[in-house]
Design a protein around this motif. Structure first.
Motif, short mmCIF file in Angstrom:
data_model
loop_
_atom_site.label_atom_id
_atom_site.label_comp_id
_atom_site.label_asym_id
_atom_site.label_seq_id
_atom_site.Cartn_x
_atom_site.Cartn_y
_atom_site.Cartn_z
N GLY A 216 0.81 -1.21 0.00
CA GLY A 216 0.00 0.00 0.00
C GLY A 216 0.85 1.26 0.00
N ASN A 217 1.94 1.23 0.76
CA ASN A 217 2.84 2.38 0.80
C ASN A 217 3.45 2.64 -0.57
N VAL A 218 3.93 1.57 -1.21
CA VAL A 218 4.60 1.75 -2.50
C VAL A 218 3.59 2.18 -3.57
N MET A 219 2.37 1.65 -3.48
CA MET A 219 1.36 1.95 -4.51
C MET A 219 0.71 3.32 -4.35
N TYR A 220 0.83 3.91 -3.12
CA TYR A 220 0.05 5.10 -2.79
C TYR A 220 0.13 6.21 -3.86
N GLY A 221 1.36 6.62 -4.20
CA GLY A 221 1.53 7.73 -5.13
C GLY A 221 0.96 7.41 -6.50
N PRO B 105 -3.72 3.00 -13.59
CA PRO B 105 -4.63 1.84 -13.46
C PRO B 105 -4.12 0.84 -12.41
N LYS B 106 -5.07 0.24 -11.67
CA LYS B 106 -4.74 -0.62 -10.53
C LYS B 106 -3.72 -1.71 -10.87
N ASP B 107 -3.97 -2.43 -11.96
CA ASP B 107 -3.10 -3.57 -12.26
C ASP B 107 -1.70 -3.11 -12.65
N GLU B 108 -1.65 -1.96 -13.31
CA GLU B 108 -0.35 -1.40 -13.70
C GLU B 108 0.44 -0.97 -12.46
N ALA B 109 -0.27 -0.27 -11.54
CA ALA B 109 0.36 0.19 -10.30
C ALA B 109 0.83 -1.00 -9.47
N LEU B 110 0.02 -2.06 -9.47
CA LEU B 110 0.36 -3.26 -8.71
C LEU B 110 1.62 -3.92 -9.27
N ALA B 111 1.68 -4.02 -10.59
CA ALA B 111 2.83 -4.65 -11.23
C ALA B 111 4.10 -3.84 -10.97
N ARG B 112 3.97 -2.52 -11.12
CA ARG B 112 5.12 -1.63 -10.90
C ARG B 112 5.60 -1.74 -9.44
N SER B 113 4.65 -1.76 -8.49
CA SER B 113 5.03 -1.83 -7.08
C SER B 113 5.71 -3.15 -6.74
N ARG B 114 5.20 -4.24 -7.30
CA ARG B 114 5.81 -5.54 -7.03
C ARG B 114 7.23 -5.60 -7.60
N GLU B 115 7.38 -5.01 -8.76
CA GLU B 115 8.69 -4.98 -9.41
C GLU B 115 9.70 -4.22 -8.52
N LEU B 116 9.23 -3.10 -7.95
CA LEU B 116 10.12 -2.31 -7.09
C LEU B 116 10.45 -3.03 -5.80
N LEU B 117 9.46 -3.73 -5.24
CA LEU B 117 9.72 -4.46 -4.00
C LEU B 117 10.72 -5.59 -4.25
N ARG C 48 14.07 0.34 2.99
CA ARG C 48 13.93 -0.23 1.64
C ARG C 48 12.54 0.06 1.08
N VAL C 49 11.52 -0.06 1.93
CA VAL C 49 10.16 0.26 1.49
C VAL C 49 10.07 1.72 1.07
N ALA C 50 10.66 2.60 1.90
CA ALA C 50 10.60 4.04 1.59
C ALA C 50 11.30 4.33 0.26
N ILE C 51 12.42 3.67 0.02
CA ILE C 51 13.13 3.88 -1.25
C ILE C 51 12.27 3.39 -2.42
N ALA C 52 11.64 2.22 -2.23
CA ALA C 52 10.76 1.71 -3.30
C ALA C 52 9.60 2.65 -3.55
N ARG C 53 9.01 3.20 -2.46
CA ARG C 53 7.88 4.11 -2.60
C ARG C 53 8.28 5.34 -3.41
N THR C 54 9.51 5.83 -3.17
CA THR C 54 9.97 7.02 -3.89
C THR C 54 10.31 6.68 -5.35
N LEU C 55 11.00 5.56 -5.56
CA LEU C 55 11.37 5.19 -6.94
C LEU C 55 10.13 4.90 -7.78
N ALA C 56 9.01 4.55 -7.13
CA ALA C 56 7.80 4.13 -7.86
C ALA C 56 7.34 5.19 -8.85
N TYR C 57 7.40 6.46 -8.47
CA TYR C 57 6.91 7.48 -9.39
C TYR C 57 8.01 8.05 -10.29
N ARG C 58 9.12 7.33 -10.40
CA ARG C 58 10.21 7.62 -11.31
C ARG C 58 10.72 9.06 -11.25
#
Lengths: 257, 257
Positions: free
Chosen positions: B94-99, B106-118, B141-151
């Protein structure tokens, strides 16, 4: 001890003082210090309570009270939380709402009740208005204080992700302030229970408070105690439900000690 | 590219005195460059980072990022804080997907991107954990993934490993360099550890405190990709560390404001 065992243990311990209180009641009743017509023994009252709790006419009154309680409390939560959060987010809103709160919060709301009955009538609306007026301020203030205390870096993290200030207010500041918001809501819920009963005692044609006053005026002392027991049991149930909701909403937050 | 142009920051202190936290800071950071800001605590290095992030407003001067003056936070600059600043009510996923969610991916895209980052930060399998259930290193590590998520093009790291034990710290430094080598984002990295600054950076900016000024900028000519074990035996690395430590010792200790 596991949490579950200790919970059961705590509950068992918690029953003892209540049992002592009822024993004291029984003792006074048996001692003859008060005639049974004025202070009926607990056994008689609980017997009557069990009788009433299955009677549709009585349940109708309980339902009316609960309806006013929930509608009033619900609106108080909605308004209190919304204004509390918006005050945090906007200096303009804060500078408008703060003086209003300062003036209205200390006013004994029950003093407004005659005005409410005159303008809103003797039905639900005046009781609901009184519940809102009394329960809203503690919720608003707890939300505002809680939101102000939220670590700014949580909001920064959202803003940096491209989330707008308004969305950040409701998706980050509000959930982060949730422990404080819920503390305000618990106080608001207790106040709501008290106030709805009080309003019904003052002027009403139905509800548990009205039943109590009507029974007292007719010296039906047994029937006078039954609504009292009903509202305290309702309070217990509402509190338990509230705690369950609180545990669910705060499941991610560090344990409070 | 980041261009910091004659930025100063004054704080009003409680005694109605002004404290000059940053004085006339000018610094350019090239695209893809890894720059550390090194200085004693209280020298305003974090404040400088917050100004670049748009979280704190400078008193004078300007920050230009890719030709645009900074007026607030934006997804081109992703912060990582020492305190992690994770949302406690959201799971790791949820943290990584938030932004991504909030910005309408789209949900599935955000989910895939977040899993990839984790997976990238070695946390796959922890999607449904709450932050409170993780160690400090995992939280970061989670915080870094959350930030990298929005490129973001630029990472603003505020003593990100400062709250971690030595072992976790070196592990995260290695992992950060590994991630950075893949796409060479521009990084502004605040730290008070000389070894950390030399190990990670292309340039080390040394600051003095009260008021915060740039004392010296040292270019680190060490080959990349860097490997910690090899680097520790590298004479040039050792010289950098000794030289910078000596320069740090030259400045008087200041009280922490």
């Amino acid at each position: 001890m596991s949490p579950r065992v200790s919970n059961t243990f705590d509950m068992a311990i918690g029953v003892i003082p209540i049992a002592l209180l009822i024993a004291l009641w029984q003792g006074i009743a048996m001692s003859g210090a008060a005639p049974p017509s004025l202070l009926p023994p607990p056994g008689v009252v609980f017997g009557r309570f069990l009788q009433q709790i299955v009677s549709p006419a009585y349940l109708e009154h309980a339902y009316v009270t609960l309806y006013r309680l929930f509608v009033g409390f619900g609106i108080a939560v909605l308004a209190g939380v919304t204004f509390g959060i918006l005050m945090t987010g906007s200096k303009a809103v804060a500078s408008i709402v703060r003086p209003i709160v300062r003036v209205l919060a200390p006013v004994p709301k029950i003093a407004l009740y005659p005005a409410f009955t005159l303008t809103l009538g003797y039905d639900d609306a005046s009781k609901i208005a009184l519940v809102i007026a009394d329960a809203m301020f503690p919720i608003l203030l707890a939300t505002y204080q809680g939101a102000l205390a939220v670590e700014p870096k949580l909001a920064w993290s959202a803003r940096a992700a491209g989330v707008s200030p308004l969305k950040t207010l409701f998706t980050v500041i509000l959930p982060a302030a949730m422990p404080s918001v819920l503390t305000g809501c618990r106080i608001g819920l207790i106040i709501s229970c008290i106030v709805v009963f009080l309003a019904e005692m003052i002027t009403s044609t139905d509800g548990l408070g009205h039943l109590l006053v009507r029974a007292a005026r007719n010296f039906q002392t047994v029937d006078m105690f039954v609504p009292l027991i009903t509202i305290s049991i309702l309070g217990l149930l509402l509190n338990a439900a509230f705690n369950a909701l609180r545990r669910y909403l705060l499941r991610g937050f560090p344990e409070e000690k | 590219m980041i261009s910091i142009d004659r930025v100063s920051k004054q704080f009003e202190t409680s005694r109605a005195r002004r404290h000059l936290a940053l004085s006339d800071i000018s610094l350019s950071v090239a695209r893809g460059e890894f720059v550390s800001i090194l200085g004693p605590s209280g020298c305003g290095k974090s404040t400088l980072l917050y100004i670049v992030g748009g979280f704190v407003e400078q008193s004078s001067g300007a920050v230009i990022v890719d030709d645009n003056p900074v007026t607030g936070p934006g997804p081109d600059r992703g912060p990582v804080f020492q305190e992690f600043a994770l949302f406690p009510w959201k799971t790791v996923l949820g943290n990584v997907m938030y932004g991504l969610d909030q910005r309408g991916m789209p949900k599935d895209e955000a989910l895939a991107r977040s899993r990839e980052l984790l997976t990238m930060v070695k946390l796959s399998g922890y999607e449904n954990f709450y932050p409170k259930e993780l160690s400090g290193g995992m939280k970061q590590r989670v915080a870094i993934a959350r930030t990298l998520a929005y490129r973001p093009n630029i990472l603003l790291m505020d003593e990100p490993f400062g709250a971690l034990d030595a072992h976790t710290r070196t592990k995260l430094q290695n992992d950060l360099l590994g991630i950075w080598e893949k796409d060479r984002k521009t990084v502004l990295f605040v730290t008070h550890s000389v070894e950390e600054a030399v190990f990670l950076s292309d340039r080390v900016v040394m600051m003095t405190s009260s008021p915060g000024r740039i004392k010296d900028i040292i270019k680190i000519n060490l080959p990349r990709p860097r490997e910690r074990a090899a680097l520790l035996l590298n004479r040039r690395y050792q010289d950098y560390v000794v030289e910078i430590e000596k320069m740090m010792d030259e400045q008087p200790e200041t009280r922490v404001s």
